[in-house]
Motif scaffolding. Sequence first.
Motif, short mmCIF file in Angstrom:
data_model
loop_
_atom_site.label_atom_id
_atom_site.label_comp_id
_atom_site.label_asym_id
_atom_site.label_seq_id
_atom_site.Cartn_x
_atom_site.Cartn_y
_atom_site.Cartn_z
N SER A 94 43.84 45.63 34.40
CA SER A 94 42.90 46.53 35.06
C SER A 94 42.22 47.44 34.04
CB SER A 94 43.62 47.36 36.13
OG SER A 94 44.45 48.32 35.52
N ALA A 146 38.42 47.18 33.43
CA ALA A 146 37.89 48.36 34.16
C ALA A 146 37.91 48.14 35.68
CB ALA A 146 36.47 48.68 33.68
N ARG A 147 38.96 47.49 36.19
CA ARG A 147 39.09 47.29 37.64
C ARG A 147 40.11 48.30 38.17
NH1 ARG A 147 40.15 40.99 38.34
NH2 ARG A 147 39.96 41.55 40.56
N LEU A 148 39.58 49.37 38.67
CA LEU A 148 40.43 50.48 39.10
C LEU A 148 41.36 50.11 40.25
CD1 LEU A 148 41.16 53.50 39.00
CD2 LEU A 148 39.26 53.93 40.58
N VAL A 182 45.39 50.87 40.43
CA VAL A 182 45.96 51.83 41.39
C VAL A 182 47.06 51.16 42.22
CG1 VAL A 182 45.45 53.16 43.47
CG2 VAL A 182 43.89 53.25 41.52
#
Length: 309
Positions: A241, A245-247, A251
Motif C-alpha cells: 500500500s 499509494a493505496r491508502l 488502513v
Amino acid sequence: MDGFRIPIGLWVEDAVDWARDTFSGFFDLITVVVRVLVEGLTDGLLAVPIPLAILLFALIGWGVRSWQLAVGTAVTFTFIVAMDLWVESMQTLALVLVATVVALLIAIPLGIWSARNDTVRAILKPVLDFMQTMPGFVYLIPAITFFSIGVVPGVVATVIFALPPGVRLTELGIRGVDSETVEAGYAFGAKPGQILRGIQLPLAMPTIMAGVNQVIMLALSMAVLAGIVGADGLGKLVVQSVSTARLAIGVEAGLAVVIIAVYLDRVTAALGSPGEHPSSLRGALRRRRLTARTATTSKAPEDQRVKAL
C-alpha cells in the motif's frame, strides 16, 4: 581530523560475509526449520473452517479472561473476514507465534541464568541495551544476507528484536522473589533446582507473563518490517500500500494488525493474573472446586460425630 575514519561498517560487513560463507550449512538448516514451522502452522490455521476458528479463538478468550472478550473476539475476527484479510491475518499470526516461541525459548533460560549469576547479568545488560536501542529495520540487513528474502529473515529479525523484554522481566521476576521465602526453602533441605521450580518460578510467574506479553507485542510490531523482506501476511499488504499509494489496503491491514494485537495482549495478560478474572471459565471452575472442597470439609466433622455415637 580530515581523512580520519574508522571503517566499522566495513569490518562488520567482512565479518558477516565470513560467517555466511563459513556456516552456510547451519543457516540453510535454520532456513528449512523456520520455513517448515511457519508454513506448517499457517496451513494448520487455515485448514480450520473460519467459523470454527473464530469460535475457538473466542473460547480461548472466555477461558482465560471473560465472556466480554469472547464476544469482542467473535465480532472483531468476523470483521477481519469481512475485509477479506483472513488468510493474511493467519499468516501474520503464524509468524508472530513462531517468533515468540523461539524468542521465549532463548529469553527465559537467559533470564533465569542472569538472575542467578551476577557475572552473566553484567555481560547481558549492555548486550540487551544494544538490542533494544538498535532500530528494528537494521536487523533485516544481516538477516537478508544470511537467509535471503522471505519469511525466514522476517522471523529471525523479529526474534532478535522481541527477545530483550523476555530476558529482563524473567530476571526481574526471579530477583523480586522474597529472599526469606527462598531461605526457608533451603532451610527445609531443598536443592537449587527445587527452589527454582517450586518457589521462584511460581512466584515470579506474573512478571514472567508480563515479559511474554511484551515479546508478543514487539513481535507483532515487526510484522510490517517482515513484509519488507517478503514475508507473507498483513505486513506485506502494508508495504504494497505504501509503494502503490493505496491508502485503503494499508488502513484495512493496519486494522487487522491492531485486532490481533489487542486479542493477544488481553489473552496473555490474563494468563499472568488468573485471580483477577473471576468471570472467566477458569474462574468459574476454580469457584466450583472451592465450593466442593468447602462442602466436603464441613461435612467431615458431622460424619465423625455420627461414627462416635
